[in-house]
Design a protein around this motif. Structure first.
Motif: not given
Ligand code: FUC
Length: 840
Positions: A391-392, A394-395, A397, A713-714, A717-719, A731
């Motif tokens: 979840a984190r 994207s910030k 990396n 990065k795309n 993502r957590l889904t 994701a």
């Protein structure tokens, strides 16, 4: 053996096993302190390679954790009160000749008589007529296609005393392929370990406690194999048919016995057996419970027979399963599954220590070949729960999460693809439904191939074998299909395939028409040779199948008669996968045919056979309509310039020649590579899970690491979206499985291939080191990945620059190393390692 030193880099070569003093001399002579490469982190070696969580899973698809040995799979929930193990057996399929008497691999007769008329209509531009004819004559018959079936759940329920569990942790340790669970309750500690051993074909679970004894526990089996299994795919063709439902899984109880290997103890078994009613496929699974101290009783709880363990200090649970499926037509039955299970169950008499040791030896031999470490200056959060890390991302990396997802993909291939079983399907081996999305089948217009792109390059050649063997089984039905629909020789397979030789087109042209499946699969056959150099395999297994696929394309391609493409060989009819339009000249077909011809030309020269056929291929290859650049600079998807720059369709089939193909590359034909870039930019950076994964591979081949990183990065993502959608972005779930959505394993495997392509490419005859390193990955190292020609690579980079590489030549082939416009070409000896220092 020799030493060559040249600016701006230094090459040091030595044979394996050469005396140590000589090595020192070489290093000393070169004047460089040649520090041994280190893996730096723990990828492939240390404790941090684990997915872990602080509460049990409540959802099969997004939270439970997968274990497997290629044949048996389990999703583990890790419940404290009740453990649920959702188990699978890879060959448990509905469909096939047992389900539909007239089943013949989906072939509907009539196509061959109409193919000329369809081609003529297309050449005249009468697409309406061509489509109408195709809707009737170029579709398959879906009755008997079937679907992969869930086997059921092993439920293990503990009568714990009241209290709140503390210090709960469930983890999937990728270094060991073991699911580990621990918690404390009322001051007592409880632990469970679970793995599925390939050498023993056995699921093994060990429960232990610091309390005087385990709480009373009950083991039962629940199966969904009691509902209607018949799948009415997309509501078409056979809706309304009244097929019988599946027989309820019959559960037998075996007597308890008091002996295990001469030790005191109690053993009891539950056997689940039955037949899938629709096709009569017989299955059997056996659960065995053993406790060295304690008692096991058998109880009938309502409908459900149950094993009850009392006063056990520790217990061991075993499970195995098999079906009577064999991959042999016409019946696809005959496996002695009862005998197979009995053999597997004999292994339960080994000690837990022995079982675990063999399991680890087997698994780690494969898994530990590759070690990967990234450093971008950002910290690792490996102590944080996996879903929170994701979840984190994207910030943060977080580099360690990239390593984890990379190694998880390799883990998943090992768990879902081992010799002696079917290849990994759309969900690998894991499936909780009897009407799974897309039948949980083998999709051959991208998905099955993507599962295996990384097999050779990440040193898992053995895990490639189930696919390679499977391809052999498609040839005979694929011959009938091409005779039936096109009246020609050779073989192919279309969009969808099941383990009963369904090679016909699908039952709707819009997704089912794709004659390129066979040719594409042949890439895998040849790739296995390119990495292993196994000439016997090439001669006896790969080349004959490739040749027959090429025969198909030699006849299928037609000389175009009119307009500017007159005289070129064009694929007609053709349909760019799941995108259309039904007509002629989908670029993917041409690229598949061209690459197949190129591979056959190469293979036949290596084998020194078929000179005449080779000339025929050379001639035909030169006439295939080459890739075209369209009005907005894009690589055309069709022979006509129809591409819409706003089109975001997930299939990017017309870039096949860039990846997984090799006929377009930045260095070989930069103008075509540039056109690929335009097309990719048009399609954007979104897409389903596998589509994003493919784009990572494309950008790596375009040598643009930063764009590849954007796609990573795309995907990271957590889904939690589980509904089927072709328009939602891909994701990862909390359990890091790829969300198409829903769960589809191709994205997990495809991202591993993409990352490997960013670090190493060898499809153009050179070993290209760090071809697409993103600026994010400043420092790092990788060890054990492989290149075509039989080379094993280890390298380390710092501040975005390759520092040193070690290439071990496994076959003694000539080697060309390439990095940042520097090239070294040398001959090698088998077993020799070439060390190169790239930075002064
Ligand atoms: C292909 C794709 C879909 C899905 C399916 C299993 O048909 O177009 O997105 O992945 O395979």
């Amino acid at each position: 053996m020799g030493l060559r030193s040249s600016n701006p880099f230094t090459v040091i070569r030595f044979r394996l096993f050469c005396p140590l003093w000589f090595l020192f001399c070489l290093v000393g002579c070169a004047g460089y302190p040649f520090a041994p490469l280190q893996s730096h982190g723990q990828s492939g070696g240390g404790k941090s390679l684990a997915l872990h969580y602080s509460k049990p899973a409540s959802d099969w698809m997004t939270q439970a954790l997968p274990l497997g040995n290629g044949k048996i799979g389990a999703m583990v929930f890790g419940g404290v009160e009740c453990e649920r193990l959702a188990v699978n057996e890879k060959s448990l399929w509905a469909g096939g000749p047992g389900e539909f008497e007239a089943y013949n691999g989906g072939n509907l007769s009539g196509g061959a008589e109409k193919i000329e008329e369809i081609r003529n209509a297309i050449e005249k531009g009468d697409y309406k007529k061509a489509q109408a004819l195709a809707d009737t004559h170029l579709v398959g018959f879906g009755a008997g296609f079937g679907a992969y079936q869930a086997l059921g759940d092993i439920l293990i329920c503990f009568s714990h005393e009241k209290g709140k569990p503390l210090n709960y942790r469930r983890e999937l340790d990728l270094n060991e392929a073991i699911h580990k669970l621990s918690y404390d309750l009322n001051g007592k500690h409880y632990e469970r370990e679970l793995f599925i051993s390939y050498p023993h074909n056995l699921l093994v679970m060990h429960c232990v406690t610091t309390a005087d004894s385990l709480p009373e526990l009950e083991v039962a089996f629940q199966s969904p194999l009691s509902s209607l299994n018949y799948r009415d795919m997309f509501g078409s063709v056979f809706s309304g048919k009244n097929l019988p439902s599946i027989q309820r899984g019959r559960t037998l109880l075996l007597e308890t016995s008091l002996q295990k290997r001469g030790e005191r103890g109690t053993v009891a078994s539950l056997t689940i057996d039955g037949k899938i009613n629709s096709n009569g496929l017989a299955y059997q699974g056996e659960i065995r419970l053993y406790c060295p101290v304690g008692e096991i009783e058998i109880k009938q709880k309502g409908d459900t027979p149950t094993l009850v363990l009392k006063k056990g200090k520790e217990c061991f649970l075993f499970f195995t399963a098999a079906t009577d499926y064999t991959p042999i037509s016409p019946t696809y039955k005959g496996n002695d599954f009862v005998k197979a299970n009995a053999l597997s169950m004999k292994n339960t008499f080994l000690s837990y220590g022995e079982l675990k040791k063999r399991h680890l030896e087997d698994y780690q031999t494969l898994f530990k070949r590759v070690q990967f470490h990234l450093d971008n200056g950002n910290p690792s959060y490996s102590e944080m729960e996996t879903d929170k890390r994701l979840a984190r991302f994207s910030k943060t990396n977080e580099p360690a999460l990239i390593e984890l997802v990379y190694q998880y993909g390799r883990y998943l291939l090992i768990a879902s693809s081992r010799s002696g079983a079917l290849p990994a399907n759309l969900q690998g081996i894991w499936n909780d439904s009897n009407v799974p999305p897309w039948c949980c089948d083998y999709h051959i217009n991208i998905n099955l191939q993507m599962n295996y792109w990384m097999a050779e390059a990440t040193n898992l050649s053995e895990c490639h074998l189930p696919l390679l063997d499977y391809i052999q089984t498609l040839v005979e039905p694929g011959r009938k299909t091409v005779q039936n629909y096109y009246g020609i020789d050779g073989w192919t397979v279309h969009t969808m395939n099941n383990p009963f030789g369904f090679t016909a087109p699908g039952w709707e042209v819009g997704w089912g028409f794709f004659p390129g499946g066979g040719g594409w699969l042949c890439k895998h056959l040849y790739q296995h040779y390119l990495y292993t150099g196994d000439l016997i395999y090439l001669r006896e297994k790969a080349y004959p199948v490739m040749k027959e696929a090429a025969l198909f394309w030699l006849d299928y391609l037609q000389p175009w008669k009119t307009g500017k493409w007159a005289g070129y060989l064009v694929s007609t009819p053709s349909f760019s996968p799941e995108h259309g339009l039904f007509g002629a000249g989908a670029s993917m077909d041409h690229q598949i045919a061209e690459e197949l011809f190129a591979d056959c030309i190469e293979a036949s020269s290596i084998l020194k056979v078929d000179e005449q056929f080779r000339s025929q291929l050379i001639e035909a290859k030169a006439k295939i309509l080459p890739p075209q650049i369209g009005s907005w600079g894009q690589l055309q998807e069709w022979m006509e310039d129809r591409d819409d720059p706003k089109d975001k369709h997930r299939h990017i089939s017309h870039l096949f020649a860039l990846h997984p193909g090799r006929s377009i590359s930045v260095n070989k034909n930069p103008e075509l590579a540039e056109a690929c870039k335009k097309s990719l930019k048009g399609r954007g950076d979104g897409g389903t899970g596998w589509s994003i994964a493919w784009k990572i591979n494309f950008w790596a081949r375009l040598l643009d690491g930063d764009h590849a990183w954007k796609l990573i990065k795309n995907l990271f993502r957590l889904t939690s979206q589980t509904e089927v959608s072709v328009n939602s972005p891909g994701a990862l779930y909390a359990n890091l499985l790829d969300a198409h959505p829903p769960f589809q394993i191709d994205g997990n495997m495809g991202v591993v291939s993409g990352i490997t392509e960013m670090l190493l490419q060898s499809h153009m005859g050179k070993v290209h080191l760090l071809p697409a390193l993103p600026s994010q990955w400043q420092s790092g190292s990788i060890k054990g990945i492989k290149a075509e020609g039989g080379f094993e690579i280890q390298m380390r980079w710092e501040m975005g620059q390759l520092v040193e590489s070690e290439v071990t030549s496994l076959l003694g082939n000539p080697l060309t190393l390439y990095y940042d416009e520097k090239e070294i070409s040398i001959s090698t000896k088998k077993g020799e390692t070439i060390k190169t220092r790239w930075v002064q």
